[in-house]
Design a protein around this motif. Structure first.
Motif, PDB file in Angstrom:
ATOM      1  N   LEU A   1      -1.747   0.834   7.848  1.00 19.89           N
ATOM      2  CA  LEU A   1      -2.353   2.157   7.890  1.00 19.89           C
ATOM      3  C   LEU A   1      -1.696   3.073   8.906  1.00 19.89           C
ATOM      4  O   LEU A   1      -1.836   4.289   8.831  1.00 19.89           O
ATOM      5  CB  LEU A   1      -3.854   2.032   8.190  1.00 19.89           C
TER       6      LEU A   1
ATOM      7  N   GLU B   1     -16.269  -2.371   2.571  1.00 17.24           N
ATOM      8  CA  GLU B   1     -15.141  -2.368   3.495  1.00 17.24           C
ATOM      9  C   GLU B   1     -13.875  -2.916   2.856  1.00 17.24           C
ATOM     10  O   GLU B   1     -12.785  -2.417   3.081  1.00 17.24           O
ATOM     11  CB  GLU B   1     -15.495  -3.193   4.737  1.00 17.24           C
ATOM     12  N   ASN B   2     -14.004  -3.983   2.052  1.00 18.48           N
ATOM     13  CA  ASN B   2     -12.837  -4.644   1.493  1.00 18.48           C
ATOM     14  C   ASN B   2     -12.500  -4.162   0.084  1.00 18.48           C
ATOM     15  O   ASN B   2     -11.931  -4.896  -0.713  1.00 18.48           O
ATOM     16  CB  ASN B   2     -13.046  -6.161   1.474  1.00 18.48           C
TER      17      ASN B   2
ATOM     18  N   TRP C   1      -9.197  -9.791  -2.297  1.00 17.52           N
ATOM     19  CA  TRP C   1      -8.748  -8.768  -1.349  1.00 17.52           C
ATOM     20  C   TRP C   1      -8.053  -9.453  -0.180  1.00 17.52           C
ATOM     21  O   TRP C   1      -8.502 -10.481   0.314  1.00 17.52           O
ATOM     22  CB  TRP C   1      -9.933  -7.952  -0.848  1.00 17.52           C
TER      23      TRP C   1
ATOM     24  N   ILE D   1      -5.573   6.297   4.324  1.00 17.26           N
ATOM     25  CA  ILE D   1      -6.919   5.744   4.326  1.00 17.26           C
ATOM     26  C   ILE D   1      -7.459   5.795   5.742  1.00 17.26           C
ATOM     27  O   ILE D   1      -6.798   5.390   6.686  1.00 17.26           O
ATOM     28  CB  ILE D   1      -6.920   4.295   3.813  1.00 17.26           C
TER      29      ILE D   1
ATOM     30  N   SER E   1     -12.290   3.701   5.793  1.00 17.51           N
ATOM     31  CA  SER E   1     -12.652   3.254   4.443  1.00 17.51           C
ATOM     32  C   SER E   1     -12.764   4.393   3.441  1.00 17.51           C
ATOM     33  O   SER E   1     -13.253   4.213   2.340  1.00 17.51           O
ATOM     34  CB  SER E   1     -13.980   2.472   4.452  1.00 17.51           C
TER      35      SER E   1
ATOM     36  N   CYS F   1     -10.652  -1.290  -0.728  1.00 23.42           N
ATOM     37  CA  CYS F   1      -9.328  -0.690  -0.884  1.00 23.42           C
ATOM     38  C   CYS F   1      -8.320  -1.393   0.013  1.00 23.42           C
ATOM     39  O   CYS F   1      -8.665  -2.018   1.006  1.00 23.42           O
ATOM     40  CB  CYS F   1      -9.365   0.802  -0.582  1.00 23.42           C
ATOM     41  N   GLY F   2      -7.068  -1.281  -0.374  1.00 26.49           N
ATOM     42  CA  GLY F   2      -5.996  -1.963   0.327  1.00 26.49           C
ATOM     43  C   GLY F   2      -5.177  -2.765  -0.663  1.00 26.49           C
ATOM     44  O   GLY F   2      -4.999  -2.360  -1.814  1.00 26.49           O
TER      45      GLY F   2
ATOM     46  N   CYS G   1     -11.030   4.117  -2.484  1.00 27.75           N
ATOM     47  CA  CYS G   1     -11.779   3.768  -1.277  1.00 27.75           C
ATOM     48  C   CYS G   1     -13.110   4.494  -1.211  1.00 27.75           C
ATOM     49  O   CYS G   1     -13.749   4.550  -0.153  1.00 27.75           O
ATOM     50  CB  CYS G   1     -10.954   4.100  -0.040  1.00 27.75           C
TER      51      CYS G   1
ATOM     52  N   ARG H   1      -5.820  -4.384   4.527  1.00 25.70           N
ATOM     53  CA  ARG H   1      -5.729  -2.933   4.407  1.00 25.70           C
ATOM     54  C   ARG H   1      -4.269  -2.523   4.536  1.00 25.70           C
ATOM     55  O   ARG H   1      -3.614  -2.833   5.527  1.00 25.70           O
ATOM     56  CB  ARG H   1      -6.551  -2.260   5.510  1.00 25.70           C
TER      57      ARG H   1
END
Length: 205
Positions: A90, A53-54, A70, A6, A9, A56-57, A44, A73
């Motif tokens: 990440l 912004e929030n 959420w 990722i 984003s 994915c993760g 994402c 990340r």
């Protein structure tokens, strides 16, 4: 399988995200008290249609009410306690996330240089250690490593290509795939990496 990456984003391509059936939610993990399920969301968006912004993760969901939240990340959560889980960030290092104050702490890294494909991390509540797979950039294949739950006492358990490790119930042994020669056989060893022995000999059984 290629690990999902990722960046800004946006899910980088090419990338095959687990599971392989078109779903973007994977790696589910129950909290010890059963109140929450943590999971990865790899949707994402794209450069054309980016998500918030929030999006994915790692998220958690209440299995009774479907309430979702959420958290951070990253990917591949593994619960340590009801208030704490570890995950791969990440940058491919292993981190700890605490619910009480949403604090994040790096607990596992193989070097100051970027490690490759760290993950498959498993925690033992019996010996209070974490095993995981990963390798240095100059290594072609992953090895199995172990460390204390807070990240100290990092040791390498295998010198050959290995992956898919998990603890025995009492934390005294681990079973794993030894993939030398692409055989993918199961092996077992003590928690300190000693006394390795092969369990399976034919890939179809």
């Amino acid at each position: 399988m290629v690990s999902c990456k990722i960046k800004n984003s946006v899910l980088e391509s090419p990338c095959i995200c687990p599971p392989d059936l078109g779903s973007t939610n994977g790696e589910p993990a129950w909290s010890p008290d059963g109140k929450w399920i943590a999971y990865d969301n790899t949707d994402c968006g794209s450069a054309v249609t980016p998500l918030e912004e929030n999006a994915c993760g790692i998220l958690i969901i209440d299995p009774m009410t479907s309430e979702k939240k959420w958290l951070v990340r990253g990917r591949m959560s593994e619960w340590i306690s009801n208030d704490n889980f570890i995950y791969v960030g990440l940058n491919e290092d292993i981190y700890s996330f605490r619910f009480l104050d949403s604090s994040i702490k790096k607990i596992g890294m193989l070097s100051e240089d970027k490690a490759c494909d760290m993950g498959n991390h498993k925690y033992s509540s019996q010996n209070l250690k974490i095993i995981f797979t990963g390798h240095f950039p100059n290594m072609q294949y992953s090895r199995i490593w172990a460390m204390n739950a807070e990240g100290s006492n990092l040791i390498q358990l295998t010198n050959d290509q290995a992956y898919n490790c998990t603890w025995s119930r009492d934390g005294s042994k681990t079973v794993y795939n030894d993939s030398r020669g692409s055989n993918g056989r199961l092996w077992i060893m003590n928690a300190d990496g000693s006394d390795k022995s092969q369990l399976t000999f034919l890939s179809r059984f």
